[in-house]
Structures are given as structure tokens and as C-alpha cells.
Design a protein around this motif. Structure first.
Motif, PDB file in Angstrom:
ATOM      1  N   ALA A  97      68.086  58.565  38.444  1.00 48.03           N
ATOM      2  CA  ALA A  97      67.124  57.521  38.836  1.00 48.03           C
ATOM      3  C   ALA A  97      67.646  56.138  38.469  1.00 48.03           C
ATOM      4  O   ALA A  97      67.507  55.186  39.242  1.00 48.03           O
ATOM      5  CB  ALA A  97      65.773  57.784  38.165  1.00 48.03           C
ATOM      6  N   ALA A  98      68.251  56.010  37.302  1.00 52.01           N
ATOM      7  CA  ALA A  98      68.753  54.700  36.881  1.00 52.01           C
ATOM      8  C   ALA A  98      69.872  54.229  37.790  1.00 52.01           C
ATOM      9  O   ALA A  98      69.931  53.058  38.180  1.00 52.01           O
ATOM     10  CB  ALA A  98      69.225  54.758  35.436  1.00 52.01           C
ATOM     11  N   SER A  99      70.765  55.140  38.141  1.00 56.81           N
ATOM     12  CA  SER A  99      71.885  54.771  39.010  1.00 56.81           C
ATOM     13  C   SER A  99      71.388  54.383  40.396  1.00 56.81           C
ATOM     14  O   SER A  99      71.830  53.381  40.974  1.00 56.81           O
ATOM     15  CB  SER A  99      72.869  55.939  39.118  1.00 56.81           C
ATOM     16  N   ALA A 100      70.468  55.186  40.937  1.00 59.71           N
ATOM     17  CA  ALA A 100      69.915  54.880  42.262  1.00 59.71           C
ATOM     18  C   ALA A 100      69.125  53.579  42.226  1.00 59.71           C
ATOM     19  O   ALA A 100      69.222  52.741  43.134  1.00 59.71           O
ATOM     20  CB  ALA A 100      69.038  56.030  42.741  1.00 59.71           C
ATOM     21  N   GLY A 101      68.358  53.390  41.174  1.00 62.16           N
ATOM     22  CA  GLY A 101      67.501  52.215  41.078  1.00 62.16           C
ATOM     23  C   GLY A 101      68.249  50.916  40.933  1.00 62.16           C
ATOM     24  O   GLY A 101      67.731  49.846  41.291  1.00 62.16           O
ATOM     25  N   GLU A 102      69.474  50.968  40.408  1.00 64.76           N
ATOM     26  CA  GLU A 102      70.265  49.747  40.246  1.00 64.76           C
ATOM     27  C   GLU A 102      70.467  49.019  41.576  1.00 64.76           C
ATOM     28  O   GLU A 102      70.736  47.822  41.598  1.00 64.76           O
ATOM     29  CB  GLU A 102      71.619  50.071  39.626  1.00 64.76           C
ATOM     30  N   LEU A 103      70.338  49.757  42.675  1.00 63.77           N
ATOM     31  CA  LEU A 103      70.524  49.135  43.983  1.00 63.77           C
ATOM     32  C   LEU A 103      69.535  47.993  44.192  1.00 63.77           C
ATOM     33  O   LEU A 103      69.875  46.985  44.827  1.00 63.77           O
ATOM     34  CB  LEU A 103      70.355  50.176  45.090  1.00 63.77           C
ATOM     35  N   ALA A 104      68.305  48.132  43.667  1.00 59.26           N
ATOM     36  CA  ALA A 104      67.304  47.070  43.837  1.00 59.26           C
ATOM     37  C   ALA A 104      67.800  45.771  43.219  1.00 59.26           C
ATOM     38  O   ALA A 104      67.680  44.689  43.814  1.00 59.26           O
ATOM     39  CB  ALA A 104      65.979  47.493  43.224  1.00 59.26           C
ATOM     40  N   ASP A 463      64.125  47.911  34.491  1.00 59.05           N
ATOM     41  CA  ASP A 463      64.499  49.254  34.062  1.00 59.05           C
ATOM     42  C   ASP A 463      64.644  50.119  35.309  1.00 59.05           C
ATOM     43  O   ASP A 463      63.652  50.619  35.843  1.00 59.05           O
ATOM     44  CB  ASP A 463      63.438  49.844  33.131  1.00 59.05           C
ATOM     45  N   PRO A 464      65.853  50.289  35.835  1.00 57.42           N
ATOM     46  CA  PRO A 464      66.018  51.030  37.085  1.00 57.42           C
ATOM     47  C   PRO A 464      65.545  52.473  36.993  1.00 57.42           C
ATOM     48  O   PRO A 464      65.156  53.066  38.005  1.00 57.42           O
ATOM     49  CB  PRO A 464      67.518  50.945  37.352  1.00 57.42           C
ATOM     50  N   ALA A 465      65.551  53.047  35.777  1.00 61.20           N
ATOM     51  CA  ALA A 465      65.117  54.434  35.624  1.00 61.20           C
ATOM     52  C   ALA A 465      63.630  54.595  35.901  1.00 61.20           C
ATOM     53  O   ALA A 465      63.153  55.712  36.127  1.00 61.20           O
ATOM     54  CB  ALA A 465      65.447  54.932  34.219  1.00 61.20           C
ATOM     55  N   ALA A 466      62.877  53.471  35.883  1.00 63.37           N
ATOM     56  CA  ALA A 466      61.436  53.542  36.158  1.00 63.37           C
ATOM     57  C   ALA A 466      61.149  53.792  37.636  1.00 63.37           C
ATOM     58  O   ALA A 466      60.009  54.093  38.001  1.00 63.37           O
ATOM     59  CB  ALA A 466      60.760  52.250  35.698  1.00 63.37           C
ATOM     60  N   LEU A 467      62.148  53.659  38.481  1.00 62.71           N
ATOM     61  CA  LEU A 467      61.987  53.959  39.909  1.00 62.71           C
ATOM     62  C   LEU A 467      62.243  55.454  40.094  1.00 62.71           C
ATOM     63  O   LEU A 467      63.288  55.879  40.602  1.00 62.71           O
ATOM     64  CB  LEU A 467      62.944  53.114  40.745  1.00 62.71           C
ATOM     65  N   ASP A 468      61.266  56.260  39.665  1.00 68.76           N
ATOM     66  CA  ASP A 468      61.506  57.698  39.501  1.00 68.76           C
ATOM     67  C   ASP A 468      60.669  58.586  40.412  1.00 68.76           C
ATOM     68  O   ASP A 468      60.654  59.803  40.241  1.00 68.76           O
ATOM     69  CB  ASP A 468      61.252  58.091  38.043  1.00 68.76           C
ATOM     70  N   THR A 469      59.962  58.003  41.401  1.00 67.37           N
ATOM     71  CA  THR A 469      59.155  58.828  42.289  1.00 67.37           C
ATOM     72  C   THR A 469      59.939  59.142  43.564  1.00 67.37           C
ATOM     73  O   THR A 469      60.891  58.428  43.915  1.00 67.37           O
ATOM     74  CB  THR A 469      57.845  58.127  42.672  1.00 67.37           C
ATOM     75  N   ALA A 473      62.769  56.817  45.656  1.00 68.56           N
ATOM     76  CA  ALA A 473      64.087  57.304  46.064  1.00 68.56           C
ATOM     77  C   ALA A 473      64.276  57.176  47.571  1.00 68.56           C
ATOM     78  O   ALA A 473      65.359  56.803  48.043  1.00 68.56           O
ATOM     79  CB  ALA A 473      64.260  58.756  45.627  1.00 68.56           C
ATOM     80  N   GLU A 474      63.220  57.445  48.335  1.00 68.26           N
ATOM     81  CA  GLU A 474      63.326  57.369  49.784  1.00 68.26           C
ATOM     82  C   GLU A 474      63.561  55.930  50.230  1.00 68.26           C
ATOM     83  O   GLU A 474      64.388  55.658  51.109  1.00 68.26           O
ATOM     84  CB  GLU A 474      62.051  57.916  50.426  1.00 68.26           C
ATOM     85  N   LEU A 475      62.844  54.988  49.619  1.00 66.63           N
ATOM     86  CA  LEU A 475      62.999  53.582  49.985  1.00 66.63           C
ATOM     87  C   LEU A 475      64.367  53.063  49.560  1.00 66.63           C
ATOM     88  O   LEU A 475      65.030  52.322  50.309  1.00 66.63           O
ATOM     89  CB  LEU A 475      61.880  52.753  49.356  1.00 66.63           C
ATOM     90  N   LEU A 476      64.828  53.450  48.384  1.00 70.29           N
ATOM     91  CA  LEU A 476      66.160  53.047  47.941  1.00 70.29           C
ATOM     92  C   LEU A 476      67.233  53.588  48.883  1.00 70.29           C
ATOM     93  O   LEU A 476      68.208  52.898  49.207  1.00 70.29           O
ATOM     94  CB  LEU A 476      66.405  53.544  46.515  1.00 70.29           C
TER      95      LEU A 476
END
Length: 559
Positions: A97-104, A463-469, A473-476
Motif C-alpha cells: 500500500a505504501a509503495s502504491a500510494g506514493e504515486l499520489a 502517509d501513503p500506507a493509509a491508502l489501503d482500501t 488501489a483502483e484509483l491509483l
């Protein structure tokens, strides 16, 4: 982690494996880039690659065995949560989640630069589009090329290319003579010649030519002898029509770097010089008192006349000189956007390109577009109030505005016929594609305003790991595909891909909006998830605004 970063991570693992002998490959066997794609079934992971199926044979291994070996190297890499082999050798990857969320954060900090790339760096493109004769207003076909051509130019610039936007004015030949005679006839209160031009615009221009002459203290053109009168209406009439066309295109947000006049090719001697070049190359021959280009050598169905037996240049001679002029001005690729009625012209043009020693499809590229029709109340619109028998750019813009007109003209592949429903484009519903995308952008801006009013601010940290739903993930995942869409749309000369991408992103955002909150409920405290989702919301704002700008469409903040 962006898909580009993941692709580079996979390639680095392959390079390391080749260097250490973990996989029986030489580094020269590896592709320059590894392709990663979004799986159709999201249960399979965030991203997938078929690189093992590409390289297994080179390594002397079954693709699945190669994939198993590669997954062992990828497990434990920073940002990768899970990696598994599927089917005959596909590799499915799930990011943390943290790695994926960093994209934001990447998108917000990059701003409008997100998605730009250097895939066309060092390439000079001469992009010619619209190029309507200066004998009438821009019709719907020209309007389509204005939207598509300008959007394609913006995409190529985003990919690092140097682009010259060019308009070729056919101000040499019989159509200009017919235009002048039509103006003179209308000024004299007569009907236009049978082969002339009609419509209210002819009367308007004829009246303006006479008014300009009076203001300058010159004789009324209708009082001159026939030849002088025709010349007076030709000179001033073409200038007036030319000016109007440029103004209309500029107001449609389609600007040009060069307005090239066909007449200059003949006046400057460029036609003769181009023929001399071809003659030196052994491609020109004389027969029956005429000068010919031997295009059959390069697949054309017949050889083409350059200079007719009466000494006059054939129309094709201007095309020959114009192409050479583009190349000598530094164009690596001369791209022509032409209407469907030019389809039969491709063979001779490509043969001419090859006769100059160039490569068809590379140095010369021709894109053919299909017809555009307006539909209102379920019936075709066939007449223009001003132009008579044709429907014009102005008619479309007056009906739906510049944003909706540009978006509608560019969202369908240019090689498909296009019916534009004026009732749909005027509606404020989700069925209207431009409204749907613009509304998504306005909603992101409203969410950001509300967040500020509730004390949610990006400055609180991320906190990119907070993007955990799953919705996060779909929007990222949708956001991550934007750079590839830009590069692909430019490479394939298909700007409609950007429009369709924006619609899919808007759909993903609207779904996410219904499932995730950026602001706390009631008196609940602001948490890391609220702040992280504000970053994600603002990343969507950035991509929607950038994507619409590539299509020349505004991104309103309120609707």
C-alpha cells in the motif's frame, strides 16, 4: 511506485541475473524496457508482465520455469508485497500500500509535468492540418482536423518532440478564380457561376471588398473591366477569407506556427528546384512535351506529370516542392492530416517521398480522416445559415461551445465516421462525455475546498500506507496509466486514446468518491487517511486537468 519504476525494477533484476549467471542470458538479450500492464482481473494483482514468455526461449528454458526463477529474484524487493506465476509464464505483482500510494505524492509534486516523457526527444515534426482552401469558412471536416491536429501536436510536445504546426493555403489555381468570379457576380447582384461558391458569406465578403475600396478612395471594383474586377475581388477577397479562417481557428484554440502559401512555391522557383533535384536522382523523364516523375518505380499505379505540355505546372508539382521544402526546413517527419477524399492520393505521395530517397511512413506520414455529421432532434443538420450547403466550425461552436466541440471531435478515432449529437453535447448529464469528465474535475476541486474548511491539509504530511482500501488501489492504478496513455497516443497518432482514458479515470474517481472520505464525519478528528486521500484527490485533479489541456479543453473548478 509508477509502472515505469516497476518496469525498471524488473529489468534491473534481469540485468543482475544475467551478470551473475542466475539466468542463462546475456544482457544484450534483454529488452530496453519491460512491459507491465494492469491485469483485467484485479484479483490477480496490481500489475502483470509477460517478460518471461519473451525471454524463456532465448534462455533455453520453458517460459514458466523462467518466470519462477525471476519471481524468486523479485520477492523481497522494496515496494513489492507479492509476486506469483500464472498460466504459461505470466508474472502477477501486487505492490504494498505504501509503495502504491506514493504515486499520489509523485503526481501532485510533478503537477502538469506528470505524464510527460522523452520518447520523441530529438525529433522535429512538421504537422500539417486543416489546410482548407481560402474560398469559404472552415467546414466540419476542417474542424475535426483542427481539434485532432492541435491535440496531436500537444501530445507530441509532451513526448519531447519539436513540432511545427503548419497550415497550407491553396491560394494558387482554379478554385481561387472561381471564388473571385463568385464575389464579382454577387457584387453585381447576379447569381454565382455554376461552378462557383454560394452562401451569405460570399455576399458579405463582396460587400466588404467594395467598402474597403471606397474607404481607400479607389474605384468601385464592379466598375472596372472584367479582368481587373476579377483580380480586385481575388486579391482582397482571399485576404479577407484568409483572415477570417485564422481568427476562427485561433478562437477554437488551434494555433499555427506557419501559414504556408502554395503560390509562394511557384513564385520563388521552388517547384523548378525540386524537379531539378529529382532529375539529378534519375527519377524524372521527358515525354510528349511534358515532364514526368517516375512514381511507378515505387509502387504507384502510373507515372505522374509535373510540368504539362503547355509549360504549366501540374498540381502535383506543388506537392513535390512543398514536401522538399518541409524537409529542408529541418522536419524529420512530415505528417499530413487529410480528408477521406484524399485517400487515392496516398500512393503518389509515398512514391514521391521515396523518389527523394526518404522512407515512406517515417519521413512522410499521411493520416486520413473520415466524415463528420451533425445530428439534432434525431435528424442530420445539412445546411449552414451563413455558408449555405455546408455545415461549418462556427455552426458547431455556436451550438455547443468550444470545449464540447473539441472534445467531441477528438474522442473518436479519426479513421471512423463521426456523428455528433448536438442535443447530447448540450446536456448536463453523465451521458455527455465532456460534461462527465469536466464534472469529475470540478468535483475534485470542491472536495479540496471542503477539506480546507474541515482542517484537512496536505501540509499535515502524507502517509501513503493509509491508502489501503480497494477503491484507493483502483484509483491509483488508473492514475498510474496516464504516462503510458500519453506516449501511446502520440506514437500511434491517436489522441482519442487520451479522451477515453479521461472518461475511465472520471468513472474510477466517481466510484472512489462514493466509497472513501477526505473529510472527517461530524466532530471526528482528522486522521492520516483523510490527509492521504486529499493527496489522492488532488492527484486526480492534476491528471484530469493535464489530460483535458492536451485536448485543448478547459478544466472548470465549479459546475
Amino acid at each position: 511506485m509508477t509502472p515505469e519504476e516497476l518496469a525498471e525494477l524488473i529489468r534491473s533484476a534481469l540485468v543482475e541475473a544475467a551478470a551473475t549467471g542466475t539466468l542463462p542470458l546475456a544482457e544484450a538479450d534483454l529488452p530496453d524496457t519491460v512491459k507491465v500492464e494492469r491485469p483485467r482481473n484485479r484479483d490477480h494483482g496490481d500489475w502483470a508482465t509477460n517478460v518471461a514468455m519473451q525471454l524463456g526461449k532465448k534462455a533455453g528454458m520453458a517460459p514458466r520455469d523462467f518466470a519462477v526463477a525471476l519471481t524468486a529474484l523479485l520477492r523481497g524487493k522494496d515496494g513489492i508485497d507479492e509476486v506469483e506465476v500464472a498460466g504459461p509464464g505470466f508474472i502477477n505483482i501486487r505492490l504494498g500500500a505504501a509503495s502504491a500510494g506514493e504515486l499520489a505524492r509523485t503526481i501532485v509534486e510533478a503537477g502538469p509535468a506528470y505524464g510527460a516523457n522523452s520518447s520523441m526527444a530529438g525529433t522535429h515534426v512538421n504537422l500539417e492540418y486543416v489546410s482548407a482552401n481560402p474560398t469559404g469558412p472552415v467546414h466540419l471536416g476542417g474542424a475535426r482536423w483542427a481539434a485532432v491536429g492541435d491535440s496531436l501536436a500537444r501530445l507530441m510536445v509532451a513526448c519531447g518532440a519539436q513540432v511545427t504546426r503548419e497550415y497550407y493555403f491553396n491560394d494558387h489555381g482554379s478554385q481561387i478564380d472561381r471564388f473571385a468570379r463568385s464575389l464579382l457576380a454577387r457584387a453585381c447582384g447576379q447569381e454565382a457561376p455554376e461552378d462557383g461558391y454560394g452562401g451569405q458569406y460570399i455576399a458579405d465578403i463582396a460587400a466588404q471588398v467594395r467598402a474597403d475600396a471606397a474607404a481607400a478612395g479607389e474605384p468601385d471594383p464592379v466598375t472596372l473591366d472584367q479582368d481587373a474586377a476579377v483580380e480586385a475581388f481575388r486579391a482582397r477577397g482571399v485576404e479577407l477569407m484568409f483572415t477570417e479562417i485564422k481568427q476562427r481557428l485561433a478562437s477554437f484554440r488551434s494555433e499555427f506556427d506557419v501559414f504556408f502559401h502554395e503560390d509562394s512555391l511557384h513564385a520563388s522557383g521552388a517547384v523548378a528546384r525540386a524537379i531539378d533535384v529529382l532529375r539529378e536522382r534519375g527519377e524524372v523523364f521527358d515525354q510528349d512535351g511534358a515532364v514526368w516523375l517516375r512514381t511507378t518505380t515505387y509502387g504507384d499505379d502510373k507515372d505522374r506529370v509535373l510540368i504539362k505540355s503547355d509549360g504549366q505546372a501540374a498540381y502535383f508539382a506543388g506537392d513535390v516542392a512543398y514536401y522538399l521544402d518541409k524537409r529542408r526546413r529541418g522536419a524529420d517527419a512530415a505528417i499530413y492530416l487529410l480528408g477521406a477524399d484524399h485517400h487515392g492520393y496516398i500512393g503518389r505521395m509515398m512514391a514521391m517521398c521515396e523518389a527523394f530517397g526518404d522512407t515512406p511512413g517515417v519521413n512522410m506520414q499521411i493520416l486520413i480522416g473520415q466524415m463528420v455529421n451533425l445530428v439534432k432532434d434525431g435528424a442530420p443538420v445539412r445546411m449552414s445559415k451563413r455558408a449555405g450547403t455546408i455545415v461549418t466550425l462556427d455552426d458547431l461552436v455556436d451550438a455547443v461551445g468550444v470545449d464540447a466541440a473539441r472534445y467531441a471531435l477528438v474522442r473518436v478515432s479519426m479513421d471512423s465516421n463521426l456523428d455528433i449529437d448536438l442535443d447530447l453535447l448540450s446536456s448536463h448529464t453523465n451521458e455527455n462525455p465532456v460534461y462527465y469528465v469536466q464534472y469529475a474535475h470540478a468535483r475534485t476541486c470542491n472536495v479540496a475546498r471542503n477539506a480546507g474548511e474541515h482542517g484537512v491539509a496536505r501540509e499535515a504530511g502524507f502517509d501513503p500506507a493509509a491508502l489501503d482500501t480497494p477503491a484507493d488501489a483502483e484509483l491509483l492504478g488508473a492514475l498510474a496509466q496516464f504516462p503510458a496513455q500519453i506516449a501511446q497516443a502520440a506514437q500511434l497518432r491517436e489522441p482519442h486514446r487520451v479522451a477515453r482514458y479521461l472518461e475511465s479515470l472520471a468513472a474510477a474517481y466517481h466510484t472512489w468518491y462514493g466509497q472513501c472520505r477526505v473529510t472527517p464525519r461530524g466532530d471526528d478528528p482528522v486522521e492520516a487517511g483523510h490527509v492521504a486521500r486529499l493527496w489522492l484527490n488532488d492527484a486526480v485533479t492534476t491528471v484530469l486537468r493535464t489530460g483535458l489541456a492536451l485536448l485543448g479543453v478547459d478544466a472548470p473548478e465549479r459546475m
